[in-house]
Design an enzyme around this catalytic site. Structure first.
Site, PDB file in Angstrom:
ATOM      1  N   TYR A 439     -16.987  -2.204 -23.630  1.00 58.91           N
ATOM      2  CA  TYR A 439     -17.160  -0.925 -22.931  1.00 58.91           C
ATOM      3  C   TYR A 439     -16.711  -0.983 -21.475  1.00 58.91           C
ATOM      4  O   TYR A 439     -16.428  -2.029 -20.929  1.00 58.91           O
ATOM      5  CB  TYR A 439     -18.562  -0.360 -23.073  1.00 58.91           C
ATOM      6  CG  TYR A 439     -19.777  -1.147 -22.638  1.00 58.91           C
ATOM      7  CD1 TYR A 439     -19.730  -2.196 -21.757  1.00 58.91           C
ATOM      8  CD2 TYR A 439     -21.031  -0.765 -23.130  1.00 58.91           C
ATOM      9  CE1 TYR A 439     -20.885  -2.858 -21.362  1.00 58.91           C
ATOM     10  CE2 TYR A 439     -22.183  -1.412 -22.752  1.00 58.91           C
ATOM     11  CZ  TYR A 439     -22.109  -2.458 -21.859  1.00 58.91           C
ATOM     12  OH  TYR A 439     -23.253  -3.109 -21.479  1.00 58.91           O
ATOM     13  N   GLU A 440     -16.606   0.220 -20.884  1.00 55.73           N
ATOM     14  CA  GLU A 440     -16.017   0.425 -19.552  1.00 55.73           C
ATOM     15  C   GLU A 440     -14.575  -0.083 -19.483  1.00 55.73           C
ATOM     16  O   GLU A 440     -14.137  -0.594 -18.460  1.00 55.73           O
ATOM     17  CB  GLU A 440     -16.881  -0.226 -18.470  1.00 55.73           C
ATOM     18  CG  GLU A 440     -18.310   0.250 -18.428  1.00 55.73           C
ATOM     19  CD  GLU A 440     -18.446   1.769 -18.426  1.00 55.73           C
ATOM     20  OE1 GLU A 440     -17.518   2.445 -17.971  1.00 55.73           O
ATOM     21  OE2 GLU A 440     -19.479   2.262 -18.903  1.00 55.73           O
ATOM     22  N   GLY A 441     -13.870   0.057 -20.577  1.00 62.55           N
ATOM     23  CA  GLY A 441     -12.493  -0.430 -20.652  1.00 62.55           C
ATOM     24  C   GLY A 441     -12.475  -1.808 -21.264  1.00 62.55           C
ATOM     25  O   GLY A 441     -12.985  -2.766 -20.663  1.00 62.55           O
TER      26      GLY A 441
END
Length: 594
Positions: A439-441
């Site tokens: 997550y978050e890229g």
């Protein structure tokens, strides 16, 4: 069983000795942040994390969140723990005192966040997401929005979310379909569905403030047509208290591999009332304020898992009796020796330790520069820090979360079969750590960000913020005989990094696939060199203190550095060879053969 004790001694080493606490005090907002204050903050945070959050880690994992009739209930004990956490002022550590926050430096709050993540990563998701929302509203909200929302978020009465991802789009936010239609009173009607929304619905706070990406009717296509809106769960009344329920509801929660006590929600917006944050069609600029803060925070999650896994593995290795030392019985009065005597167990433990302590130095260094990026009055110093933080953010996020997974798996391996069993507590770290690489890229996206955006910016301007000081330090440290065994391997790895950078810059211009194929190996190479630089500096700080009252600490610091340079930094040679081989072996493979 899993154990956790806040690593305050090493945190003090990083903050006071490696980075120099006086550096932070140079910044006007932090002139009153004394060593006594920092010590008190770290000690109290350690007590909360050890005594309140850590005891709920396993039970929260086993119980998970409950979803019934649109309502999410967190596991038993979480609401009481959150009340304790909020009442202690921890939700406002890094928030502006003008809005009721503590106003502590980022480098101090990063150390506290590490403790929270070690003790209970799921719990840390709730206040962690709120801080990202706080930063975006503070940077881009109107004065009225800031006055309404920021004190409530800082106090922990209200929490915040980031609503980006939709069922058909994750990384490619240009595909967002959630729409925003204007009302006559200046508000907007927000309609659409968002998925994977951490802390989108829960029972810990009186209100939840959603920051939502959506499109206006006249929006141009792609990411240039995305706007940001603030959409509260309950519409605030004139006195600022929660009023009528807004048109936003949780449709379901995900059943996940890890962080089970953190609610991951499908959020449905049905003509919910929202207000524009910042300029129309400029939502990505505001959202990146949240995402960059979140990416550093996710890196710290990886670090927190490393520390907890290491402590659990050490405790087990001391107690578990199996076999004899290869050189003869180390404990002849017992039927077997502790597994700590075995070389391979020591290899795993030292790998865990070197990555954990090195990761702490790297995260703290980046956080210290974040303080300068946000608070420095000298424009040149501020610009340098902004460039450095931009460069290092994808490295901190990807490297520390990759290592978080590796270290957690090593922790299970030290336990052997017991590590695979839930009751011992180690397998949870493996499951919890895994999401941080996604997550978050995803970490692949972080690597592409590094080679595709950060390297070419300003003709390599951001790179110079790292390359120049490291090069100068190596030149100076070469003259110190006490550092030679550490500086020489660093210098060789640094040359590899420079050569790899040139290769990517040259090949990537003519064929972007070359840069893409090299990206992940390059990020790892960069991160290991950065960690190596900090390990040399740590040895420099420790080498003259080995005979004092705290000599054992400094001797262990030097010994851990020696292991890092002899056993871990050599990876840079293989990474260099791999990325220099080019993209052919992967891109020439026929699609139909997969």
């Amino acid at each position: 069983m899993a154990v956790y004790q806040a690593p305050l001694r090493d945190m003090r080493f990083v903050f006071y000795e490696l980075l120099g606490s006086d550096k932070v005090a140079e910044l006007p907002p932090y002139q009153e942040v004394s060593p006594d204050l920092v010590d008190a903050v770290l000690e109290e945070a350690g007590k909360v994390c050890e005594g309140v959050l850590f005891p709920l880690n396993r039970s929260g994992d086993e119980e998970g969140c409950h979803f019934e009739n649109g309502v999410v209930r967190t596991p038993k004990g979480f609401r009481q723990a959150y009340d304790t956490f909020r009442d202690g002022g921890w939700t406002g550590m890094a928030c502006d005192p003008a809005y009721g926050g503590q106003g502590l430096p980022s480098v101090v709050t990063m150390l506290v966040e590490e403790m929270i993540c070690s003790a209970n990563m799921s719990f840390g998701m709730y206040p962690g997401l709120s801080h990202g929302a706080y930063k975006a509203l503070k940077a881009f909200g109107t004065e009225e929005q800031k006055a309404l929302y920021l004190p409530k978020i800082a106090s922990g009465e209200w929490s915040g979310t980031m609503c980006l991802t939709e069922p058909h789009c994750g990384t490619d936010l240009g595909l967002v379909r959630t729409k925003a239609d204007a009302n006559d009173d200046g508000s907007f009607r927000i309609s659409g569905t968002k998925i994977f929304i951490s802390a989108g619905e829960h029972d810990l706070t009186d209100n939840i403030v959603h920051l939502v990406l959506a499109r206006l009717p006249d929006a141009p296509p792609g990411i240039k047509g995305i706007s940001l809106f603030v959409v509260p769960k309950f519409l605030p009344k004139d006195d600022g208290t929660p009023g009528a329920r807004n048109g936003v509801a949780c449709g379901s929660i995900e059943h996940k591999m890890g962080i089970k006590a953190s609610s991951t929600c499908v959020m449905n917006f049905d003509e919910a009332t929202g207000w524009l944050v910042g300029e129309p069609h400029k939502g990505m600029r505001a959202m990146f304020t949240m995402m960059n803060a979140a990416r550093l925070g996710v890196g710290v999650q990886g670090l927190g898992i490393m520390e907890a896994s290491y402590q659990g593995a050490v405790a087990y290795a001391r107690d578990r009796l199996q076999g004899r030392a290869l050189t003869g019985a180390a404990n002849p009065d017992a039927k077997a020796d502790p597994i700590l005597v075995h070389p391979d167990v020591r290899r795993m433990l030292l790998t865990m330790r070197a990555y954990t302590e090195g990761g702490r130095m790297l995260a703290a260094w980046t956080s210290r520069e974040l303080d300068y990026a946000e608070k420095a009055e000298d424009p040149a110093r501020k610009a340098e820090a902004e460039d450095f933080v931009a460069l290092m953010t994808p490295i901190v996020k990807a490297l520390l979360t990759d290592l978080g997974s590796e270290v957690a798996n090593l922790g299970v391996q030290v336990y052997g079969g017991h590590g695979y069993i839930r009751e011992w507590g180690m397998e949870q770290y493996v499951r919890d750590a895994r999401i941080a690489q996604i997550y978050e890229g995803t970490n692949g996206i972080q690597a592409l960000d590094l080679v595709g955006r950060k390297l070419p910016t300003g003709m390599g301007r951001q790179l110079r913020r790292f390359f120049h000081p490291v090069s100068a330090y190596i030149d100076r440290a070469m003259d110190d005989d006490d550092l030679s065994e550490f500086v020489l391997p660093l210098a060789k790895a640094f040359v590899r990094l420079q050569q790899a950078t040139g290769f990517i810059a040259q090949k990537g211009m003519s064929n972007p696939n070359e840069a893409g194929a090299a990206a992940t190996d390059y990020l790892r190479l960069f991160g290991l060199v950065a960690m190596g630089y900090l390990w040399v500096r740590a040895v420099e700080e420790a080498k003259d203190k080995t005979d004092g009252d705290d000599g054992a600490f400094y001797r262990a610091k030097i010994a851990t550095a020696r292991f890092y340079f002899q056993r871990l930094l050599p990876q840079t040679g293989a990474l260099f060879a791999a990325l220099m081989s080019g993209a052919g072996s992967m891109m020439d493979f026929e699609d139909a053969a997969f």
